[in-house]
Design a protein around this motif. Structure first.
Motif, PDB file in Angstrom:
ATOM      1  N   HIS A  24       0.951  -1.357  -0.088  1.00  0.00           N
ATOM      2  CA  HIS A  24      -0.314   0.048  -0.169  1.00  0.00           C
ATOM      3  C   HIS A  24       0.708   1.139   0.256  1.00  0.00           C
ATOM      4  CE1 HIS A  24      -4.460  -2.286   0.448  1.00  0.00           C
ATOM      5  NE2 HIS A  24      -3.417  -2.716   0.754  1.00  0.00           N
ATOM      6  N   LEU A  27       1.039   2.782  -3.235  1.00  0.00           N
ATOM      7  CA  LEU A  27      -0.013   3.940  -3.773  1.00  0.00           C
ATOM      8  C   LEU A  27       0.473   5.386  -4.491  1.00  0.00           C
ATOM      9  CD1 LEU A  27      -3.186   3.149  -4.333  1.00  0.00           C
ATOM     10  CD2 LEU A  27      -3.373   3.533  -2.099  1.00  0.00           C
ATOM     11  N   TYR A  48      -7.553   0.263  -7.770  1.00  0.00           N
ATOM     12  CA  TYR A  48      -7.228   0.077  -6.826  1.00  0.00           C
ATOM     13  C   TYR A  48      -7.944  -0.704  -6.205  1.00  0.00           C
ATOM     14  CZ  TYR A  48      -5.050   1.095  -1.496  1.00  0.00           C
ATOM     15  OH  TYR A  48      -5.143   0.895  -0.494  1.00  0.00           O
ATOM     16  N   GLY A  49      -8.823  -0.664  -6.097  1.00  0.00           N
ATOM     17  CA  GLY A  49     -10.631  -1.424  -5.901  1.00  0.00           C
ATOM     18  C   GLY A  49     -10.349  -2.845  -5.916  1.00  0.00           C
ATOM     19  N   ASN A  52      -7.722  -4.601  -4.213  1.00  0.00           N
ATOM     20  CA  ASN A  52      -7.676  -4.697  -3.186  1.00  0.00           C
ATOM     21  C   ASN A  52      -8.662  -6.226  -3.149  1.00  0.00           C
ATOM     22  OD1 ASN A  52      -6.110  -3.894  -0.893  1.00  0.00           O
ATOM     23  ND2 ASN A  52      -6.870  -2.451  -2.092  1.00  0.00           N
ATOM     24  N   LEU A  58      -0.493  -6.702  -3.756  1.00  0.00           N
ATOM     25  CA  LEU A  58      -1.248  -5.012  -4.068  1.00  0.00           C
ATOM     26  C   LEU A  58       0.180  -4.386  -5.431  1.00  0.00           C
ATOM     27  CD1 LEU A  58      -3.045  -3.113  -3.863  1.00  0.00           C
ATOM     28  CD2 LEU A  58      -1.263  -1.569  -2.828  1.00  0.00           C
ATOM     29  N   PHE A  61      -1.190  -4.416  -8.876  1.00  0.00           N
ATOM     30  CA  PHE A  61      -1.574  -3.578  -9.208  1.00  0.00           C
ATOM     31  C   PHE A  61      -1.214  -1.887 -10.181  1.00  0.00           C
ATOM     32  CE2 PHE A  61      -3.217   1.298  -7.687  1.00  0.00           C
ATOM     33  CZ  PHE A  61      -3.908   1.221  -8.834  1.00  0.00           C
ATOM     34  N   VAL A 132      -6.966   7.481  -1.509  1.00  0.00           N
ATOM     35  CA  VAL A 132      -8.530   6.243  -0.936  1.00  0.00           C
ATOM     36  C   VAL A 132     -10.102   7.351  -0.577  1.00  0.00           C
ATOM     37  CG1 VAL A 132      -9.388   4.442   0.058  1.00  0.00           C
ATOM     38  CG2 VAL A 132      -7.285   4.805  -0.662  1.00  0.00           C
ATOM     39  N   TYR A 150     -15.740  -1.790   6.623  1.00  0.00           N
ATOM     40  CA  TYR A 150     -14.414  -2.715   7.670  1.00  0.00           C
ATOM     41  C   TYR A 150     -14.770  -3.402   8.575  1.00  0.00           C
ATOM     42  CZ  TYR A 150     -10.958  -1.980  11.093  1.00  0.00           C
ATOM     43  OH  TYR A 150      -9.580  -2.087  12.108  1.00  0.00           O
ATOM     44  N   ALA A 160     -13.003 -10.777   1.742  1.00  0.00           N
ATOM     45  CA  ALA A 160     -12.205  -9.329   1.045  1.00  0.00           C
ATOM     46  C   ALA A 160     -13.640  -8.979  -0.022  1.00  0.00           C
ATOM     47  CB  ALA A 160     -11.398  -9.088   0.695  1.00  0.00           C
ATOM     48  N   TRP A 161     -13.984 -10.189  -1.074  1.00  0.00           N
ATOM     49  CA  TRP A 161     -14.342 -10.127  -2.182  1.00  0.00           C
ATOM     50  C   TRP A 161     -15.991  -9.854  -2.099  1.00  0.00           C
ATOM     51  CZ3 TRP A 161     -18.079 -13.799  -3.274  1.00  0.00           C
ATOM     52  CH2 TRP A 161     -17.834 -14.710  -2.441  1.00  0.00           C
TER      53      TRP A 161
END
Length: 175
Positions: A24, A27, A48-49, A52, A58, A61, A132, A150, A160-161
C-alpha cells in the motif's frame, strides 16, 4: 525524451524502489507516475479497489495500470509495469543477500529498520487518506458504508471479495 515504454518502466521502477513494508505504500508513488499521464483518476481508484478485492500482493496493481494505459499495447504495458515494480526488490535481494547475516546482527541496522517501519505507518495513513478517503468518501452515507465494510472484514471475518461485491451492490442501488 524516452519512449512511452521507458516512461512506464521508470514510473513502476521508482515505486518499487521506494517501497518498504508493504504494497500500500506504493499507492501514492504509482498515482504520481500514472495519473494523469497514463490513466485517469477514476480508473486508478477503481483498479485499486479491484486489487484489494482479490488475493495476492498489491504490487500486481502495477500490472493492471500497465494494461490500462493507452500509449502502448495493454500486454506490453502490463509486462513492462510488472517487471518495473518487482525489479528493484529482486536486485536489492540479490545484492544484499550475501551481507544480510552480518548486517542483521548489528544493533544500529535493527534500529534503522525500526525507524523505517515507523515511517511506513505514516505513509500507509497518508495513502489511506489520499487518494482512498478523499475520492471514495463523499458524504456521511459513504463513510457509514466504509465503516460497515471495515466491520464486516475485521469483526465479521467476511472475505474481501464478498465485501467488495456488497459495497458495489449498495452503490449501484443508491444510484
Amino acid at each position: 525524451p524516452l519512449g512511452p515504454g521507458w516512461t512506464l518502466l521508470d514510473a513502476t521502477f521508482r515505486a518499487g524502489a521506494l517501497v518498504f513494508g508493504g504494497g500500500h505504500v506504493v499507492l501514492p508513488l504509482l498515482e504520481t507516475g500514472f495519473v494523469p499521464a497514463f490513466v485517469n483518476h477514476e480508473t486508478f481508484v477503481a483498479g485499486y479497489g479491484a486489487a484489494n478485492a482479490v488475493p495476492g500482493p498489491l504490487f500486481t496493481f502495477a500490472t493492471f495500470l500497465g494494461a490500462a494505459q493507452t500509449v502502448t499495447s495493454p500486454l506490453l504495458g502490463a509486462l513492462i509495469s510488472t517487471l518495473g515494480i518487482f525489479l528493484p526488490g529482486a536486485l536489492l535481494m540479490a545484492g544484499a543477500l550475501p551481507f544480510w547475516s552480518a548486517l542483521s546482527a548489528r544493533p544500529a541496522a535493527r534500529n534503522a529498520l525500526a525507524g523505517l517501519n515507523a515511517g511506513v505507518v505514516g505513509l500507509l495513513l497518508a495513502a489511506l487518506y489520499d487518494p482512498v478517503f478523499t475520492s471514495g468518501i463523499r458524504g456521511p452515507g459513504d463513510l457509514a458504508l466504509a465503516l460497515l465494510a471495515y466491520a464486516a472484514l475485521s469483526a465479521g471475518r467476511l472475505p474481501a471479495w464478498a465485501v467488495v461485491l456488497g459495497c458495489a451492490l449498495v452503490g449501484w442501488l443508491a444510484l
